[in-house]
Write an enzyme that holds these catalytic residues in place. Structure first.
Site, short mmCIF file in Angstrom:
data_model
loop_
_atom_site.label_atom_id
_atom_site.label_comp_id
_atom_site.label_asym_id
_atom_site.label_seq_id
_atom_site.Cartn_x
_atom_site.Cartn_y
_atom_site.Cartn_z
N LYS A 1 0.83 -1.20 0.00
CA LYS A 1 0.00 0.00 0.00
C LYS A 1 0.86 1.26 0.00
O LYS A 1 0.52 2.26 -0.65
CB LYS A 1 -0.93 -0.02 1.21
CG LYS A 1 -2.00 -1.10 1.13
CD LYS A 1 -2.71 -1.35 2.44
CE LYS A 1 -3.69 -2.50 2.33
NZ LYS A 1 -4.30 -2.89 3.62
N GLN B 1 -3.68 -1.57 10.18
CA GLN B 1 -3.63 -2.88 9.52
C GLN B 1 -4.25 -3.93 10.44
O GLN B 1 -3.91 -4.04 11.61
CB GLN B 1 -2.19 -3.25 9.20
CG GLN B 1 -2.03 -4.58 8.48
CD GLN B 1 -2.73 -4.62 7.13
OE1 GLN B 1 -2.71 -3.66 6.39
NE2 GLN B 1 -3.35 -5.74 6.83
N ASP C 1 -10.12 4.03 5.59
CA ASP C 1 -10.37 2.60 5.42
C ASP C 1 -11.81 2.24 5.77
O ASP C 1 -12.24 1.10 5.60
CB ASP C 1 -9.40 1.78 6.29
CG ASP C 1 -9.25 0.34 5.82
OD1 ASP C 1 -9.57 0.06 4.64
OD2 ASP C 1 -8.80 -0.50 6.61
#
Length: 303
Positions: free
Chosen positions: A54, A98, A121
Protein backbone atom coordinates in the site's frame (compact mmCIF):
# COMPACT_ATOMS: atom_id res chain seq x y z
CA UNK A 1 -19.41 -21.67 -21.31
CA UNK A 2 -16.66 -20.61 -18.90
CA UNK A 3 -17.20 -17.59 -16.69
CA UNK A 4 -15.96 -14.14 -17.60
CA UNK A 5 -12.88 -13.37 -15.49
CA UNK A 6 -13.18 -10.02 -13.73
CA UNK A 7 -9.72 -8.48 -14.00
CA UNK A 8 -9.39 -6.49 -10.78
CA UNK A 9 -5.85 -5.41 -11.61
CA UNK A 10 -6.86 -3.77 -14.89
CA UNK A 11 -9.84 -2.00 -13.33
CA UNK A 12 -7.72 -0.81 -10.40
CA UNK A 13 -4.90 0.36 -12.69
CA UNK A 14 -7.35 2.56 -14.58
CA UNK A 15 -8.61 4.03 -11.30
CA UNK A 16 -5.06 4.67 -10.07
CA UNK A 17 -4.09 6.37 -13.34
CA UNK A 18 -6.97 8.80 -12.91
CA UNK A 19 -6.09 9.23 -9.24
CA UNK A 20 -2.50 10.16 -10.14
CA UNK A 21 -3.77 13.01 -12.32
CA UNK A 22 -6.11 14.30 -9.63
CA UNK A 23 -3.43 14.03 -6.95
CA UNK A 24 -0.99 16.05 -9.05
CA UNK A 25 -3.62 18.73 -9.63
CA UNK A 26 -4.32 18.91 -5.91
CA UNK A 27 -0.61 19.22 -5.07
CA UNK A 28 -0.18 21.98 -7.68
CA UNK A 29 -3.16 23.93 -6.33
CA UNK A 30 -2.48 23.59 -2.62
CA UNK A 31 1.20 22.72 -2.22
CA UNK A 32 0.16 19.85 0.05
CA UNK A 33 1.11 16.24 -0.66
CA UNK A 34 -1.59 13.83 0.63
CA UNK A 35 -0.25 11.50 3.31
CA UNK A 36 -1.44 8.04 4.33
CA UNK A 37 -0.25 6.75 7.71
CA UNK A 38 -0.31 3.00 8.27
CA UNK A 39 -0.14 1.57 11.78
CA UNK A 40 0.82 -2.07 12.21
CA UNK A 41 1.02 -4.01 15.47
CA UNK A 42 3.33 -7.01 15.59
CA UNK A 43 5.51 -8.58 12.93
CA UNK A 44 3.10 -10.74 10.96
CA UNK A 45 4.78 -11.21 7.55
CA UNK A 46 1.55 -11.01 5.56
CA UNK A 47 0.45 -7.81 7.31
CA UNK A 48 3.86 -6.22 6.77
CA UNK A 49 3.73 -7.15 3.09
CA UNK A 50 0.27 -5.62 2.74
CA UNK A 51 1.40 -2.37 4.35
CA UNK A 52 4.51 -2.19 2.18
CA UNK A 53 2.44 -2.76 -0.95
CA UNK A 54 0.00 0.00 0.00
CA UNK A 55 2.91 2.35 0.72
CA UNK A 56 4.40 1.67 -2.72
CA UNK A 57 1.06 2.36 -4.40
CA UNK A 58 0.84 5.63 -2.46
CA UNK A 59 4.13 6.79 -3.93
CA UNK A 60 3.10 5.71 -7.43
CA UNK A 61 0.06 8.02 -7.39
CA UNK A 62 2.03 10.92 -5.94
CA UNK A 63 1.23 10.63 -2.25
CA UNK A 64 3.49 10.12 0.73
CA UNK A 65 3.18 7.35 3.28
CA UNK A 66 4.28 6.74 6.81
CA UNK A 67 4.44 3.43 8.61
CA UNK A 68 4.23 3.17 12.38
CA UNK A 69 5.36 -0.26 13.55
CA UNK A 70 4.43 -1.21 17.11
CA UNK A 71 5.54 -4.29 19.06
CA UNK A 72 3.18 -7.20 19.52
CA UNK A 73 3.12 -6.37 23.26
CA UNK A 74 1.36 -3.05 22.57
CA UNK A 75 -1.75 -2.60 24.71
CA UNK A 76 -5.10 -1.30 23.58
CA UNK A 77 -4.48 1.94 25.46
CA UNK A 78 -1.08 2.44 23.82
CA UNK A 79 -2.49 1.78 20.36
CA UNK A 80 -5.40 4.15 20.97
CA UNK A 81 -2.92 6.86 21.99
CA UNK A 82 -0.95 6.40 18.76
CA UNK A 83 -4.10 6.56 16.64
CA UNK A 84 -5.38 9.65 18.42
CA UNK A 85 -2.02 11.36 17.98
CA UNK A 86 -2.07 10.54 14.27
CA UNK A 87 -5.62 11.86 14.04
CA UNK A 88 -4.46 15.16 15.55
CA UNK A 89 -1.46 15.48 13.21
CA UNK A 90 -2.39 17.97 10.44
CA UNK A 91 0.24 16.55 8.08
CA UNK A 92 -1.59 13.19 7.99
CA UNK A 93 -4.69 12.92 5.81
CA UNK A 94 -5.63 9.26 6.14
CA UNK A 95 -5.02 6.55 8.72
CA UNK A 96 -4.95 2.81 8.13
CA UNK A 97 -4.80 0.39 11.05
CA UNK A 98 -3.63 -2.88 9.52
CA UNK A 99 -5.85 -5.70 10.66
CA UNK A 100 -6.10 -8.12 12.23
CA UNK A 101 -4.42 -6.85 15.37
CA UNK A 102 -3.14 -9.22 18.09
CA UNK A 103 -5.92 -10.94 20.02
CA UNK A 104 -5.35 -9.12 23.30
CA UNK A 105 -6.19 -5.76 21.71
CA UNK A 106 -9.74 -4.40 21.62
CA UNK A 107 -9.89 -3.91 17.86
CA UNK A 108 -13.16 -1.97 17.95
CA UNK A 109 -11.79 0.51 20.50
CA UNK A 110 -8.72 0.95 18.31
CA UNK A 111 -10.72 1.51 15.14
CA UNK A 112 -12.96 4.04 16.86
CA UNK A 113 -9.93 6.03 18.05
CA UNK A 114 -9.38 7.08 14.43
CA UNK A 115 -10.87 10.44 13.55
CA UNK A 116 -13.84 10.12 11.18
CA UNK A 117 -12.18 12.73 8.94
CA UNK A 118 -9.16 10.44 8.50
CA UNK A 119 -10.86 7.04 8.54
CA UNK A 120 -10.03 6.36 4.89
CA UNK A 121 -10.37 2.60 5.42
CA UNK A 122 -13.98 3.02 6.58
CA UNK A 123 -13.56 0.96 9.77
CA UNK A 124 -15.06 3.14 12.49
CA UNK A 125 -18.53 2.68 13.95
CA UNK A 126 -19.42 6.10 12.53
CA UNK A 127 -18.42 4.98 9.04
CA UNK A 128 -20.58 1.85 9.31
CA UNK A 129 -23.56 3.89 10.50
CA UNK A 130 -23.13 6.29 7.60
CA UNK A 131 -22.94 3.43 5.10
CA UNK A 132 -26.09 1.89 6.49
CA UNK A 133 -28.17 5.01 7.02
CA UNK A 134 -27.07 8.02 4.98
CA UNK A 135 -24.45 6.98 2.44
CA UNK A 136 -22.08 9.67 3.67
CA UNK A 137 -18.55 9.35 5.05
CA UNK A 138 -15.83 7.01 3.88
CA UNK A 139 -16.89 3.52 2.85
CA UNK A 140 -15.19 0.29 3.91
CA UNK A 141 -12.55 -0.15 1.24
CA UNK A 142 -13.02 -3.78 0.27
CA UNK A 143 -16.85 -3.64 0.02
CA UNK A 144 -16.62 -0.36 -1.87
CA UNK A 145 -14.02 -1.86 -4.20
CA UNK A 146 -16.30 -4.84 -4.81
CA UNK A 147 -19.10 -2.51 -5.89
CA UNK A 148 -16.69 -0.87 -8.31
CA UNK A 149 -15.86 -4.27 -9.80
CA UNK A 150 -19.56 -5.07 -10.18
CA UNK A 151 -20.19 -1.72 -11.84
CA UNK A 152 -17.27 -2.22 -14.23
CA UNK A 153 -18.66 -5.63 -15.13
CA UNK A 154 -22.07 -4.14 -15.88
CA UNK A 155 -23.90 -5.98 -13.11
CA UNK A 156 -27.31 -4.48 -12.32
CA UNK A 157 -27.96 -5.00 -8.61
CA UNK A 158 -31.50 -3.66 -8.28
CA UNK A 159 -33.85 -6.53 -7.53
CA UNK A 160 -31.11 -9.14 -7.56
CA UNK A 161 -30.58 -11.65 -4.75
CA UNK A 162 -27.12 -11.19 -3.25
CA UNK A 163 -25.72 -13.69 -0.76
CA UNK A 164 -22.89 -12.42 1.43
CA UNK A 165 -20.95 -15.24 3.06
CA UNK A 166 -19.15 -13.60 5.96
CA UNK A 167 -20.11 -11.26 8.78
CA UNK A 168 -16.99 -9.35 9.78
CA UNK A 169 -17.58 -5.70 10.75
CA UNK A 170 -15.17 -4.42 8.10
CA UNK A 171 -16.15 -6.65 5.17
CA UNK A 172 -19.25 -8.84 5.35
CA UNK A 173 -21.52 -6.53 7.33
CA UNK A 174 -20.80 -3.31 5.41
CA UNK A 175 -20.92 -5.24 2.12
CA UNK A 176 -24.52 -6.16 2.80
CA UNK A 177 -25.39 -2.58 3.70
CA UNK A 178 -23.94 -1.24 0.46
CA UNK A 179 -25.76 -3.87 -1.58
CA UNK A 180 -29.03 -2.98 0.15
CA UNK A 181 -28.50 0.67 -0.74
CA UNK A 182 -28.12 -0.43 -4.37
CA UNK A 183 -31.51 -2.16 -4.31
CA UNK A 184 -30.39 -5.76 -3.94
CA UNK A 185 -32.13 -8.26 -1.69
CA UNK A 186 -29.44 -9.43 0.71
CA UNK A 187 -28.98 -12.67 2.64
CA UNK A 188 -26.17 -12.89 5.18
CA UNK A 189 -24.56 -16.29 5.66
CA UNK A 190 -21.42 -17.53 7.39
CA UNK A 191 -19.42 -20.66 8.08
CA UNK A 192 -22.05 -21.98 10.51
CA UNK A 193 -25.08 -21.34 8.33
CA UNK A 194 -27.29 -24.42 8.03
CA UNK A 195 -27.57 -25.62 4.40
CA UNK A 196 -25.20 -22.99 3.10
CA UNK A 197 -25.25 -24.69 -0.30
CA UNK A 198 -28.95 -23.96 -0.77
CA UNK A 199 -28.51 -20.28 0.07
CA UNK A 200 -25.61 -19.91 -2.33
CA UNK A 201 -27.48 -21.78 -5.07
CA UNK A 202 -30.29 -19.19 -4.93
CA UNK A 203 -27.98 -16.19 -5.39
CA UNK A 204 -27.64 -14.00 -8.45
CA UNK A 205 -24.56 -12.47 -6.83
CA UNK A 206 -22.29 -14.31 -4.37
CA UNK A 207 -19.85 -12.37 -2.19
CA UNK A 208 -17.42 -14.76 -0.50
CA UNK A 209 -15.82 -13.10 2.52
CA UNK A 210 -15.60 -15.76 5.21
CA UNK A 211 -11.87 -16.59 5.26
CA UNK A 212 -12.21 -20.35 4.85
CA UNK A 213 -10.34 -21.88 1.88
CA UNK A 214 -12.72 -23.10 -0.85
CA UNK A 215 -15.68 -23.24 1.53
CA UNK A 216 -18.01 -22.38 -1.34
CA UNK A 217 -18.12 -25.22 -3.82
CA UNK A 218 -18.32 -24.64 -7.53
CA UNK A 219 -21.29 -26.95 -7.90
CA UNK A 220 -23.32 -24.65 -5.63
CA UNK A 221 -23.14 -21.69 -8.00
CA UNK A 222 -26.34 -20.83 -9.84
CA UNK A 223 -25.80 -20.83 -13.62
CA UNK A 224 -24.83 -17.32 -14.70
CA UNK A 225 -24.33 -15.96 -11.18
CA UNK A 226 -21.66 -13.35 -10.50
CA UNK A 227 -19.10 -14.56 -7.95
CA UNK A 228 -16.85 -12.14 -6.06
CA UNK A 229 -14.21 -13.89 -3.98
CA UNK A 230 -12.85 -11.58 -1.27
CA UNK A 231 -11.11 -14.42 0.54
CA UNK A 232 -7.36 -14.70 0.59
CA UNK A 233 -5.91 -17.76 2.25
CA UNK A 234 -2.49 -19.36 2.43
CA UNK A 235 -1.28 -20.53 -0.95
CA UNK A 236 -3.21 -17.88 -2.93
CA UNK A 237 -6.46 -19.74 -2.39
CA UNK A 238 -9.80 -17.96 -2.15
CA UNK A 239 -13.01 -18.83 -0.35
CA UNK A 240 -14.54 -20.20 -3.59
CA UNK A 241 -13.61 -23.44 -5.33
CA UNK A 242 -12.45 -21.46 -8.32
CA UNK A 243 -11.84 -24.07 -11.02
CA UNK A 244 -15.09 -25.88 -10.24
CA UNK A 245 -17.04 -22.59 -10.26
CA UNK A 246 -15.83 -21.49 -13.71
CA UNK A 247 -18.29 -23.63 -15.72
CA UNK A 248 -21.25 -22.34 -13.68
CA UNK A 249 -20.63 -18.65 -13.00
CA UNK A 250 -21.37 -15.87 -15.44
CA UNK A 251 -18.46 -13.83 -14.07
CA UNK A 252 -15.93 -14.43 -11.32
CA UNK A 253 -12.94 -12.77 -9.67
CA UNK A 254 -9.64 -14.64 -9.45
CA UNK A 255 -7.49 -14.87 -6.33
CA UNK A 256 -5.18 -13.05 -6.44
CA UNK A 257 -5.85 -10.28 -8.96
CA UNK A 258 -9.50 -9.68 -8.24
CA UNK A 259 -10.69 -7.84 -5.16
CA UNK A 260 -7.31 -6.92 -3.61
CA UNK A 261 -6.15 -4.32 -6.16
CA UNK A 262 -9.48 -2.46 -5.99
CA UNK A 263 -9.31 -2.36 -2.20
CA UNK A 264 -6.02 -0.47 -2.43
CA UNK A 265 -7.35 1.84 -5.14
CA UNK A 266 -10.34 2.82 -2.99
CA UNK A 267 -8.09 3.35 0.04
CA UNK A 268 -5.94 5.82 -1.90
CA UNK A 269 -8.91 7.55 -3.53
CA UNK A 270 -10.39 8.14 -0.09
CA UNK A 271 -7.05 9.45 1.15
CA UNK A 272 -7.11 12.10 -1.56
CA UNK A 273 -10.73 12.89 -0.70
CA UNK A 274 -9.73 13.35 2.94
CA UNK A 275 -6.90 15.68 1.91
CA UNK A 276 -9.27 17.74 -0.24
CA UNK A 277 -11.76 18.07 2.62
CA UNK A 278 -9.02 19.11 5.04
CA UNK A 279 -7.76 21.73 2.57
CA UNK A 280 -11.27 23.12 2.19
CA UNK A 281 -11.65 23.37 5.95
CA UNK A 282 -8.31 25.17 6.24
CA UNK A 283 -9.25 27.58 3.47
CA UNK A 284 -12.59 28.40 5.11
CA UNK A 285 -10.87 28.96 8.45
CA UNK A 286 -8.24 31.23 6.91
CA UNK A 287 -10.88 33.25 5.06
CA UNK A 288 -12.89 33.64 8.24
CA UNK A 289 -9.85 34.80 10.19
CA UNK A 290 -8.96 37.35 7.49
CA UNK A 291 -12.43 38.89 7.74
CA UNK A 292 -12.29 39.33 11.49
CA UNK A 293 -11.15 42.86 12.35
CA UNK A 294 -10.14 44.41 15.67
CA UNK A 295 -12.35 43.88 18.65
CA UNK A 296 -15.55 45.96 18.33
CA UNK A 297 -15.86 48.97 20.61
CA UNK A 298 -18.39 48.33 23.31
CA UNK A 299 -20.70 51.28 24.01
CA UNK A 300 -19.90 51.27 27.70
CA UNK A 301 -16.18 51.68 26.85
CA UNK A 302 -16.91 55.19 25.52
CA UNK A 303 -18.47 56.30 28.78
Amino acid sequence: MAARIIDGRAIADAALADLSVRTRQFRDETGHVPCLAAVIVGADPASKAYVQMKAKRSVVVGMTSRTVELPVSTTTEELVDVLRASSADPSIDGILLQHPVPGHIDERAAFDAISADKDVDGVTSAAFAAMALTGGGFESCTPSGILRLLDATGVELTGKHAVVVGRSPILGLPMGMLLLRRGATVTYCHSRTVDLAAHVASADVVIAAVGVPELIKGAWIKPGAVVIDAGYNEGNVGDVEYAAALPHAGAITPVPGGVGPMTVAVLLEQTLAAAVRAAEVRACSENHDSRVGPDPVIASDRL
